[in-house]
Design a protein around this motif. Structure first.
Motif, PDB file in Angstrom:
ATOM      1  N   VAL A   4       4.998  -2.028   6.705  1.00  0.00           N
ATOM      2  CA  VAL A   4       3.810  -1.935   5.863  1.00  0.00           C
ATOM      3  C   VAL A   4       2.601  -2.009   6.779  1.00  0.00           C
ATOM      4  CG1 VAL A   4       2.478  -2.901   3.961  1.00  0.00           C
ATOM      5  CG2 VAL A   4       4.965  -3.144   3.975  1.00  0.00           C
ATOM      6  N   PHE A   5       1.735  -1.022   6.658  1.00  0.00           N
ATOM      7  CA  PHE A   5       0.493  -0.982   7.417  1.00  0.00           C
ATOM      8  C   PHE A   5      -0.623  -1.330   6.441  1.00  0.00           C
ATOM      9  CE2 PHE A   5       3.552   1.817   9.298  1.00  0.00           C
ATOM     10  CZ  PHE A   5       3.461   1.549  10.654  1.00  0.00           C
ATOM     11  N   TYR A   6      -1.401  -2.357   6.778  1.00  0.00           N
ATOM     12  CA  TYR A   6      -2.405  -2.859   5.839  1.00  0.00           C
ATOM     13  C   TYR A   6      -3.553  -3.510   6.603  1.00  0.00           C
ATOM     14  CZ  TYR A   6      -1.000  -7.628   6.838  1.00  0.00           C
ATOM     15  OH  TYR A   6      -0.770  -8.814   7.475  1.00  0.00           O
ATOM     16  N   LEU A   7      -4.592  -3.860   5.871  1.00  0.00           N
ATOM     17  CA  LEU A   7      -5.721  -4.632   6.407  1.00  0.00           C
ATOM     18  C   LEU A   7      -5.744  -5.987   5.711  1.00  0.00           C
ATOM     19  CD1 LEU A   7      -8.940  -2.438   6.691  1.00  0.00           C
ATOM     20  CD2 LEU A   7      -7.817  -3.731   8.486  1.00  0.00           C
ATOM     21  N   LYS A   8      -5.785  -7.058   6.482  1.00  0.00           N
ATOM     22  CA  LYS A   8      -5.772  -8.388   5.865  1.00  0.00           C
ATOM     23  C   LYS A   8      -7.069  -8.697   5.134  1.00  0.00           C
ATOM     24  CE  LYS A   8      -7.142 -10.928  10.006  1.00  0.00           C
ATOM     25  NZ  LYS A   8      -6.696 -11.853  11.050  1.00  0.00           N
ATOM     26  N   THR A   9      -8.142  -7.988   5.459  1.00  0.00           N
ATOM     27  CA  THR A   9      -9.423  -8.215   4.787  1.00  0.00           C
ATOM     28  C   THR A   9      -9.586  -7.370   3.527  1.00  0.00           C
ATOM     29  OG1 THR A   9     -10.476  -6.577   6.223  1.00  0.00           O
ATOM     30  CG2 THR A   9     -10.604  -8.891   6.908  1.00  0.00           C
ATOM     31  N   CYS A  10      -8.610  -6.537   3.234  1.00  0.00           N
ATOM     32  CA  CYS A  10      -8.674  -5.631   2.083  1.00  0.00           C
ATOM     33  C   CYS A  10      -8.039  -6.299   0.860  1.00  0.00           C
ATOM     34  CB  CYS A  10      -7.955  -4.327   2.422  1.00  0.00           C
ATOM     35  SG  CYS A  10      -7.789  -3.191   1.034  1.00  0.00           S
ATOM     36  N   ASP A  11      -8.853  -6.578  -0.148  1.00  0.00           N
ATOM     37  CA  ASP A  11      -8.350  -7.216  -1.361  1.00  0.00           C
ATOM     38  C   ASP A  11      -7.273  -6.381  -2.038  1.00  0.00           C
ATOM     39  OD1 ASP A  11     -10.024  -9.397  -1.057  1.00  0.00           O
ATOM     40  OD2 ASP A  11     -11.603  -8.554  -2.335  1.00  0.00           O
ATOM     41  N   THR A  12      -7.447  -5.064  -2.042  1.00  0.00           N
ATOM     42  CA  THR A  12      -6.467  -4.181  -2.669  1.00  0.00           C
ATOM     43  C   THR A  12      -5.127  -4.272  -1.951  1.00  0.00           C
ATOM     44  OG1 THR A  12      -8.231  -2.697  -3.393  1.00  0.00           O
ATOM     45  CG2 THR A  12      -5.995  -1.804  -3.363  1.00  0.00           C
ATOM     46  N   CYS A  13      -5.150  -4.260  -0.626  1.00  0.00           N
ATOM     47  CA  CYS A  13      -3.906  -4.393   0.146  1.00  0.00           C
ATOM     48  C   CYS A  13      -3.225  -5.719  -0.174  1.00  0.00           C
ATOM     49  CB  CYS A  13      -4.179  -4.312   1.653  1.00  0.00           C
ATOM     50  SG  CYS A  13      -4.596  -2.680   2.253  1.00  0.00           S
ATOM     51  N   ARG A  14      -3.985  -6.794  -0.176  1.00  0.00           N
ATOM     52  CA  ARG A  14      -3.413  -8.114  -0.455  1.00  0.00           C
ATOM     53  C   ARG A  14      -2.814  -8.175  -1.863  1.00  0.00           C
ATOM     54  NH1 ARG A  14      -8.238 -10.603   2.170  1.00  0.00           N
ATOM     55  NH2 ARG A  14      -8.933 -11.049   0.061  1.00  0.00           N
ATOM     56  N   LYS A  15      -3.497  -7.570  -2.814  1.00  0.00           N
ATOM     57  CA  LYS A  15      -3.001  -7.558  -4.198  1.00  0.00           C
ATOM     58  C   LYS A  15      -1.678  -6.800  -4.294  1.00  0.00           C
ATOM     59  CE  LYS A  15      -4.206  -5.943  -8.807  1.00  0.00           C
ATOM     60  NZ  LYS A  15      -5.093  -5.084  -9.568  1.00  0.00           N
ATOM     61  N   ILE A  16      -1.618  -5.641  -3.662  1.00  0.00           N
ATOM     62  CA  ILE A  16      -0.401  -4.825  -3.706  1.00  0.00           C
ATOM     63  C   ILE A  16       0.736  -5.536  -2.977  1.00  0.00           C
ATOM     64  CG2 ILE A  16       0.654  -2.653  -2.948  1.00  0.00           C
ATOM     65  CD1 ILE A  16      -2.200  -1.385  -3.416  1.00  0.00           C
ATOM     66  N   LEU A  17       0.470  -6.063  -1.795  1.00  0.00           N
ATOM     67  CA  LEU A  17       1.501  -6.779  -1.039  1.00  0.00           C
ATOM     68  C   LEU A  17       2.023  -7.985  -1.811  1.00  0.00           C
ATOM     69  CD1 LEU A  17       0.084  -6.622   2.580  1.00  0.00           C
ATOM     70  CD2 LEU A  17       2.288  -5.743   1.828  1.00  0.00           C
ATOM     71  N   GLY A  18       1.146  -8.641  -2.555  1.00  0.00           N
ATOM     72  CA  GLY A  18       1.534  -9.820  -3.317  1.00  0.00           C
ATOM     73  C   GLY A  18       2.491  -9.533  -4.459  1.00  0.00           C
ATOM     74  N   GLN A  19       2.616  -8.272  -4.843  1.00  0.00           N
ATOM     75  CA  GLN A  19       3.476  -7.910  -5.961  1.00  0.00           C
ATOM     76  C   GLN A  19       4.940  -7.712  -5.556  1.00  0.00           C
ATOM     77  OE1 GLN A  19       1.940  -4.497  -8.101  1.00  0.00           O
ATOM     78  NE2 GLN A  19      -0.144  -5.201  -7.837  1.00  0.00           N
ATOM     79  N   TYR A  20       5.201  -7.605  -4.249  1.00  0.00           N
ATOM     80  CA  TYR A  20       6.534  -7.221  -3.800  1.00  0.00           C
ATOM     81  C   TYR A  20       7.091  -8.191  -2.762  1.00  0.00           C
ATOM     82  CZ  TYR A  20       5.034  -3.012  -6.128  1.00  0.00           C
ATOM     83  OH  TYR A  20       4.559  -2.135  -7.061  1.00  0.00           O
ATOM     84  N   ASP A  21       8.404  -8.244  -2.708  1.00  0.00           N
ATOM     85  CA  ASP A  21       9.092  -9.064  -1.717  1.00  0.00           C
ATOM     86  C   ASP A  21       9.158  -8.259  -0.415  1.00  0.00           C
ATOM     87  OD1 ASP A  21      10.720 -10.618  -0.160  1.00  0.00           O
ATOM     88  OD2 ASP A  21      12.436 -10.563  -1.527  1.00  0.00           O
ATOM     89  N   THR A  22       8.326  -8.628   0.539  1.00  0.00           N
ATOM     90  CA  THR A  22       8.271  -7.899   1.815  1.00  0.00           C
ATOM     91  C   THR A  22       8.828  -8.744   2.967  1.00  0.00           C
ATOM     92  OG1 THR A  22       5.981  -8.630   2.117  1.00  0.00           O
ATOM     93  CG2 THR A  22       6.315  -6.442   1.139  1.00  0.00           C
ATOM     94  N   ARG A  23       9.681  -9.723   2.630  1.00  0.00           N
ATOM     95  CA  ARG A  23      10.254 -10.586   3.674  1.00  0.00           C
ATOM     96  C   ARG A  23      11.037  -9.805   4.726  1.00  0.00           C
ATOM     97  NH1 ARG A  23      13.109 -14.940  -0.022  1.00  0.00           N
ATOM     98  NH2 ARG A  23      13.265 -13.033  -1.227  1.00  0.00           N
ATOM     99  N   ASN A  24      11.674  -8.729   4.343  1.00  0.00           N
ATOM    100  CA  ASN A  24      12.470  -7.930   5.281  1.00  0.00           C
ATOM    101  C   ASN A  24      11.692  -6.745   5.840  1.00  0.00           C
ATOM    102  OD1 ASN A  24      14.728  -9.589   4.921  1.00  0.00           O
ATOM    103  ND2 ASN A  24      15.284  -8.492   3.054  1.00  0.00           N
ATOM    104  N   TRP A  25      10.393  -6.766   5.680  1.00  0.00           N
ATOM    105  CA  TRP A  25       9.534  -5.691   6.154  1.00  0.00           C
ATOM    106  C   TRP A  25       8.723  -6.172   7.355  1.00  0.00           C
ATOM    107  CZ3 TRP A  25       8.489  -0.910   3.425  1.00  0.00           C
ATOM    108  CH2 TRP A  25       9.278  -0.739   2.288  1.00  0.00           C
ATOM    109  N   GLU A  26       8.440  -5.243   8.263  1.00  0.00           N
ATOM    110  CA  GLU A  26       7.500  -5.536   9.344  1.00  0.00           C
ATOM    111  C   GLU A  26       6.098  -5.315   8.785  1.00  0.00           C
ATOM    112  OE1 GLU A  26       5.897  -3.681  13.538  1.00  0.00           O
ATOM    113  OE2 GLU A  26       7.932  -3.192  12.935  1.00  0.00           O
ATOM    114  N   LEU A  27       5.294  -6.359   8.782  1.00  0.00           N
ATOM    115  CA  LEU A  27       3.925  -6.253   8.281  1.00  0.00           C
ATOM    116  C   LEU A  27       2.994  -6.030   9.461  1.00  0.00           C
ATOM    117  CD1 LEU A  27       3.907  -9.153   5.673  1.00  0.00           C
ATOM    118  CD2 LEU A  27       4.361  -6.731   5.296  1.00  0.00           C
ATOM    119  N   ARG A  28       2.273  -4.893   9.431  1.00  0.00           N
ATOM    120  CA  ARG A  28       1.371  -4.549  10.529  1.00  0.00           C
ATOM    121  C   ARG A  28      -0.064  -4.558  10.052  1.00  0.00           C
ATOM    122  NH1 ARG A  28       3.054  -1.112  14.410  1.00  0.00           N
ATOM    123  NH2 ARG A  28       0.913  -1.162  15.122  1.00  0.00           N
TER     124      ARG A  28
END
Length: 120
Positions: A4-28
């Motif tokens: 997952v490629f995202y920006l930690k300062t982006c509220d939309t990214c954080r909201k979307i990431l918060g909806q899913y189990d990404t424990r087995n994903w590389e978060l970039r």
């Protein structure tokens, strides 16, 4: 591959990431750890277009005085590698699927993808 490629300062990214189990994903986080040419090419192989990955609302367009109408595919690739804000985000990338951005259709497909993972 699950990234997952995202920006930690982006509220939309954080909201979307918060909806899913990404424990087995590389978060970039792309600001502190920019995407590589190989990663952009991996995204291109699945999406079929650098333009599809390009954020046409990036503030850098105005700052760099870029005319989006004049851009070609190679230009999109160069810009994606040049500055993190040119990547439409978030991007969920697997070996054979890609989910780009936060538009309603993409989010629906992403939801279906994660739902199908629960059934396995």
């Amino acid at each position: 591959m699950k990234k997952v490629f995202y920006l930690k300062t982006c509220d939309t990214c954080r909201k979307i990431l918060g909806q899913y189990d990404t424990r087995n994903w590389e978060l970039r986080e792309i600001k502190t750890n920019p995407i590589t040419e190989e990663e952009v090419e991996d995204m291109y192989k699945i999406s079929g277009s650098y333009e599809a990955l390009f954020n046409k609302k990036s503030t850098q367009i105005k700052l760099q005085e870029i005319d989006p109408k004049a851009l070609q595919e190679k230009d999109y690739k160069e810009l994606l590698l040049d500055h993190y804000t040119f990547l439409k985000r978030p991007v969920f990338l697997t070996d054979n699927e890609i989910f780009i951005g936060n538009d309603k259709a993409n989010l629906g497909k992403l939801k279906e993808y994660f739902f199908s993972l629960k059934e396995d």
